[in-house]
Design an enzyme around this catalytic site. Sequence first.
Site, PDB file in Angstrom:
ATOM      1  N   ASP A  99       0.856  -1.183   0.000  1.00 50.66           N
ATOM      2  CA  ASP A  99       0.000   0.000   0.000  1.00 50.66           C
ATOM      3  C   ASP A  99       0.892   1.233   0.000  1.00 50.66           C
ATOM      4  O   ASP A  99       1.863   1.304   0.757  1.00 50.66           O
ATOM      5  CB  ASP A  99      -0.867  -0.006   1.270  1.00 50.66           C
ATOM      6  N   ASP A 203      -3.256   4.477  -2.350  1.00 53.20           N
ATOM      7  CA  ASP A 203      -4.375   4.907  -1.509  1.00 53.20           C
ATOM      8  C   ASP A 203      -4.865   6.313  -1.899  1.00 53.20           C
ATOM      9  O   ASP A 203      -4.043   7.232  -2.051  1.00 53.20           O
ATOM     10  CB  ASP A 203      -3.883   4.921  -0.052  1.00 53.20           C
ATOM     11  N   GLU A 257      -6.611   3.702  -6.018  1.00 53.74           N
ATOM     12  CA  GLU A 257      -7.944   3.666  -5.419  1.00 53.74           C
ATOM     13  C   GLU A 257      -8.747   4.813  -6.015  1.00 53.74           C
ATOM     14  O   GLU A 257      -8.298   5.958  -5.987  1.00 53.74           O
ATOM     15  CB  GLU A 257      -7.809   3.829  -3.905  1.00 53.74           C
ATOM     16  N   HIS A 327     -11.013  -4.186   2.722  1.00 53.03           N
ATOM     17  CA  HIS A 327     -11.096  -3.870   4.155  1.00 53.03           C
ATOM     18  C   HIS A 327     -12.023  -2.690   4.445  1.00 53.03           C
ATOM     19  O   HIS A 327     -12.217  -2.339   5.611  1.00 53.03           O
ATOM     20  CB  HIS A 327      -9.690  -3.568   4.665  1.00 53.03           C
ATOM     21  N   ASP A 328     -12.562  -2.044   3.411  1.00 58.45           N
ATOM     22  CA  ASP A 328     -13.423  -0.876   3.619  1.00 58.45           C
ATOM     23  C   ASP A 328     -14.906  -1.174   3.409  1.00 58.45           C
ATOM     24  O   ASP A 328     -15.736  -0.272   3.522  1.00 58.45           O
ATOM     25  CB  ASP A 328     -13.032   0.255   2.653  1.00 58.45           C
TER      26      ASP A 328
HETATM   27  C1  NOJ Z   1      -8.596   4.340   1.788  1.00 56.05           C
HETATM   28  C2  NOJ Z   1      -8.277   3.157   2.615  1.00 56.05           C
HETATM   29  O1  NOJ Z   1      -8.645   1.991   1.947  1.00 56.05           O
HETATM   30  C3  NOJ Z   1      -9.010   3.341   3.929  1.00 56.05           C
HETATM   31  O2  NOJ Z   1      -8.957   2.197   4.723  1.00 56.05           O
HETATM   32  C4  NOJ Z   1      -8.421   4.536   4.620  1.00 56.05           C
HETATM   33  O3  NOJ Z   1      -9.170   4.802   5.780  1.00 56.05           O
HETATM   34  C5  NOJ Z   1      -8.435   5.785   3.738  1.00 56.05           C
HETATM   35  N1  NOJ Z   1      -8.045   5.498   2.398  1.00 56.05           N
HETATM   36  C6  NOJ Z   1      -7.525   6.844   4.267  1.00 56.05           C
HETATM   37  O4  NOJ Z   1      -6.187   6.482   4.063  1.00 56.05           O
END
Ligand code: NOJ
Length: 556
Positions: A99, A203, A257, A327-328
């Site tokens: 990441d 990210d 992302e 994970h989100d």
């Molecule tokens: C995206 C990440 O996937 C998430 O888990 C994170 O909270 C935010 N970006 C901030 O870095």
Amino acid sequence: MERTRWYKDAVIYQIYPRSFCDSNGDGIGDIRGIISKLDYLKELGVTCVWLSPCYKSPNDDNGYDISNYRDIMDEFGTLEDWQEMVDGMHARGIKLVMDLVVNHTSDEHEWFKQSRSSKDNPYRDYYFWRKGRGKDGKKPPNNWSSRFSGSAWEYDETTGEFYLHLFSKKQPDLNWDNPKVRQEVADICNYWFEKGVDGFRCDVIIYISKEAGLPNGKFNPMLCGDEHFVIGPHYHEYIHELYEKSWSKYDCMTVGEGQGIKRKDAESMVAEDREELDCIFTFEHQECDAVLTAVPRPFKLSRLKKILNNWQHLPDNCWNSLFLENHDYSRSLPRFGKVEYRKQVAKMLAIVMQCQKGTPYVYQGEEIGMSNIEGLDRKDYKDIVSINIYDLAKKIFPPLVPVVRWALRKRARDNARTPMQWSAAENAGFTTGTPWMMVNPNYTEVNVEQQQGDPDSILNFYKKMIAYRKGNEVIRYGTFEEYYPKSEKIFCYERNYNGKRLFIVASFSDKNVSFKVPKGYAFKSSKLVLNNYDDAPVALSSYVLRPYEAVVYEVE
Ligand code: NOJ
């Protein structure tokens, strides 16, 4: 350096290290835990791992707040452990994508400590500092909101100015307009490449360029300011610069992302000749059962299909990413099917996603059908987003709390972060200590060990599915044609490459659904190659699909 674009043939497994495997009994997953599971990954057949952040961090956002980009978080181990892990992966033919979290740092990063110390510190301009508005200068410089709720600005007593944070106040945004910041990022990438990393998942990369003057955003009660920094004015220039200074020198992959990114934006972001990112994650399809990917609404299959179909038609010089979980997001099982049909739903979703064009991602636990955790209370939530929303509702309008609780049960990121379920032993075999977050009580039935011994398990199906994809040209290159796009029950499509065809039918219904071979669909013969009920018809035919039944035929 020639780009072999190996990612086009990869199946990528995402590890969220905190919840994967704990080797030392402190209740927190770690790198030696990952090392102990490398053979598991090899057997699964994945060819690359995306590792969520493992760098030094005070963990305000579980590692997405980095205080030292060149070292490993104490709880996870050491650089030596990391090296052993990456060597172990490579020895097994598995690549490693790390990441890259560089829209922001932690407020405990040395750059920020320096930056906040005085207005003339050489690091001041690494971040965004602005005077406040209003008579007393205590009103934030603009109306942008943090993605984690509240204003995106925090007042800092030391110099009497505000700093910008699009996420938590412990995640100050880096100022990419400063060439030194861009050089630092390139140096960080090169540092890890030299150690053996094969790529980066970038990210919130689409936020890196903010419009000059940081103007107020259009009124928006939830996410204000987006139009001034999503693919901002210098985004393409900065990414291309990073490509030149770092990514182009290695046979790597980069995946960005892309919150809020629509299919029409993709071409300018990932077309090969642009020399920017190789691929992106869109979240458009995460809206098929939620507004703004966060507020639950009933799942509509036609909505999901329309979005996926659109992304299947990216031009040939672009590449797609295929995923339902990370994970989100909460687990896909309860979102797209009934948990009572765990086996069928999990296998059906694997078929539907992995037979499409693009690189598939499997999020830890998805391969055994892990589902959401029921009954979490305020004290059990660990994610800063869940906690913020819960506390905000309680503060501003307490009658909202039950609604928030309901929404969190469905959508909280915590759902995806419960410890990996390795066995029916205490704490699901994740740790011998006290797990940092509650284990899903269903681990006694849903776990790796049990599924390894069951030929019909979700885990063994994933192995089959992944093996089938590998080297299968129709999956890599084939065209995508959808049938019955309006159906709210069936997902049906064909892939075709040089006369080799695959026909996929999947039911998203918990009832029997009658399926008819599309009118005029011509084929001489067909062969069943993948199915989630063991007695599916051996040849393609009109047929009553059972709950969540999915079949794949090779047709001629
Ligand atoms: C995206 C990440 O996937 C998430 O888990 C994170 O909270 C935010 N970006 C901030 O870095």
